[in-house]
Scaffold this active site. Structure first.
Site, PDB file in Angstrom:
ATOM      1  N   ARG A 104      24.305 -33.644   1.318  1.00  0.00           N
ATOM      2  CA  ARG A 104      23.387 -33.100   2.329  1.00  0.00           C
ATOM      3  C   ARG A 104      22.845 -31.713   2.025  1.00  0.00           C
ATOM      4  NH1 ARG A 104      27.599 -33.926   6.956  1.00  0.00           N
ATOM      5  NH2 ARG A 104      28.902 -33.476   5.137  1.00  0.00           N
ATOM      6  N   CYS A 135      27.435 -27.973   3.512  1.00  0.00           N
ATOM      7  CA  CYS A 135      28.050 -29.232   3.957  1.00  0.00           C
ATOM      8  C   CYS A 135      29.474 -29.269   3.407  1.00  0.00           C
ATOM      9  CB  CYS A 135      27.215 -30.444   3.519  1.00  0.00           C
ATOM     10  SG  CYS A 135      27.052 -30.632   1.728  1.00  0.00           S
ATOM     11  N   ASP A 185      27.062 -37.526   7.340  1.00  0.00           N
ATOM     12  CA  ASP A 185      27.579 -37.584   5.971  1.00  0.00           C
ATOM     13  C   ASP A 185      27.269 -38.962   5.381  1.00  0.00           C
ATOM     14  OD1 ASP A 185      29.109 -37.719   3.707  1.00  0.00           O
ATOM     15  OD2 ASP A 185      30.952 -37.015   4.653  1.00  0.00           O
TER      16      ASP A 185
HETATM   17  P1  4NP Z   1      28.327 -33.856   1.458  1.00  0.00           P
HETATM   18  O1  4NP Z   1      28.960 -35.313   1.314  1.00  0.00           O
HETATM   19  O2  4NP Z   1      29.295 -33.039   2.300  1.00  0.00           O
HETATM   20  O3  4NP Z   1      27.039 -34.099   2.153  1.00  0.00           O
HETATM   21  O4  4NP Z   1      28.184 -33.301   0.046  1.00  0.00           O
HETATM   22  C1  4NP Z   1      30.266 -35.552   0.882  1.00  0.00           C
HETATM   23  C2  4NP Z   1      30.575 -35.501  -0.452  1.00  0.00           C
HETATM   24  C3  4NP Z   1      31.860 -35.793  -0.869  1.00  0.00           C
HETATM   25  C4  4NP Z   1      32.825 -36.127   0.039  1.00  0.00           C
HETATM   26  C5  4NP Z   1      32.526 -36.163   1.387  1.00  0.00           C
HETATM   27  C6  4NP Z   1      31.237 -35.874   1.810  1.00  0.00           C
HETATM   28  N1  4NP Z   1      34.140 -36.456  -0.403  1.00  0.00           N
HETATM   29  O5  4NP Z   1      34.950 -36.902   0.438  1.00  0.00           O
HETATM   30  O6  4NP Z   1      34.450 -36.280  -1.593  1.00  0.00           O
END
Ligand code: 4NP
Length: 164
Positions: free
Chosen positions: A19, A13, A128
């Site tokens: 995720r 991800c 997300d």
């Molecule tokens: P992930 O979620 O891709 O599912 O781990 C996110 C975690 C952090 C961020 C965006 C999505 N961020 O903008 O820092």
């Protein structure tokens, strides 16, 4: 562990704190329940959260369903194309970022989308949850449970020569 060629799976991800760490935990638990040996890991297309534990909201939502998330965030790197047979993207942005990193058709063909393994839910990506509320984290687990079962079916199907 029997690291059968098609059972080395990397979930990817953006941040590798929501995720994909959850996908890793859910998929591993479901494979264990079915007695299927798998080698799984997760990574982010960004290094924004490198070295951090998974988001506490994600860990809590997963724990409430019986899944322990223990991973630390790390960015995807080119060795992952060698070390894994399948590289599973959570959404189209992750998918496109990974496709840009592939240098050969063999590498390119390893990249798939998690949503393609959904059997009961309909969603064109694993959304997300980072900027949303608790519902988003629970939905992620719902989708990952469904798609993990679908993915396990595909990788254990004797007829399979490609997951795409
Ligand atoms: P992930 O979620 O891709 O599912 O781990 C996110 C975690 C952090 C961020 C965006 C999505 N961020 O903008 O820092």
């Amino acid at each position: 562990m029997n690291q059968h060629k098609s059972h080395r799976i990397l979930f990817v991800c953006l941040g590798n704190i929501c995720r994909s760490p959850a996908a890793e935990a859910v998929f591993k638990a479901k494979a264990k329940l079915q007695g299927i040996d798998v080698f799984v890991d997760s990574a982010g297309t960004s290094a924004w959260h490198q070295g951090e534990k998974a988001d506490s909201r994600m860990r809590q939502a997963a724990a409430a369903r019986g899944y322990q998330i223990t991973s630390f965030s790390r960015p995807f790197n080119r060795n992952d194309f060698q070390n894994f047979d399948l590289i599973v993207a959570m959404d189209d942005l992750n998918f496109d970022d990974l496709k840009e990193k592939a240098l050969t058709s063999e590498e390119d063909q390893k990249i798939v989308r998690m949503r393609d393994f959904l059997r009961h839910h309909r969603s064109d990506h694993i959304p997300d949850p980072y900027y949303g509320g608790a519902d988003g984290f629970n939905l992620v687990i719902d989708l990952l449970e469904d798609a993990s079962e679908g993915l396990l079916k595909v990788i254990t199907s004797p007829a399979r020569d490609s997951v795409q």
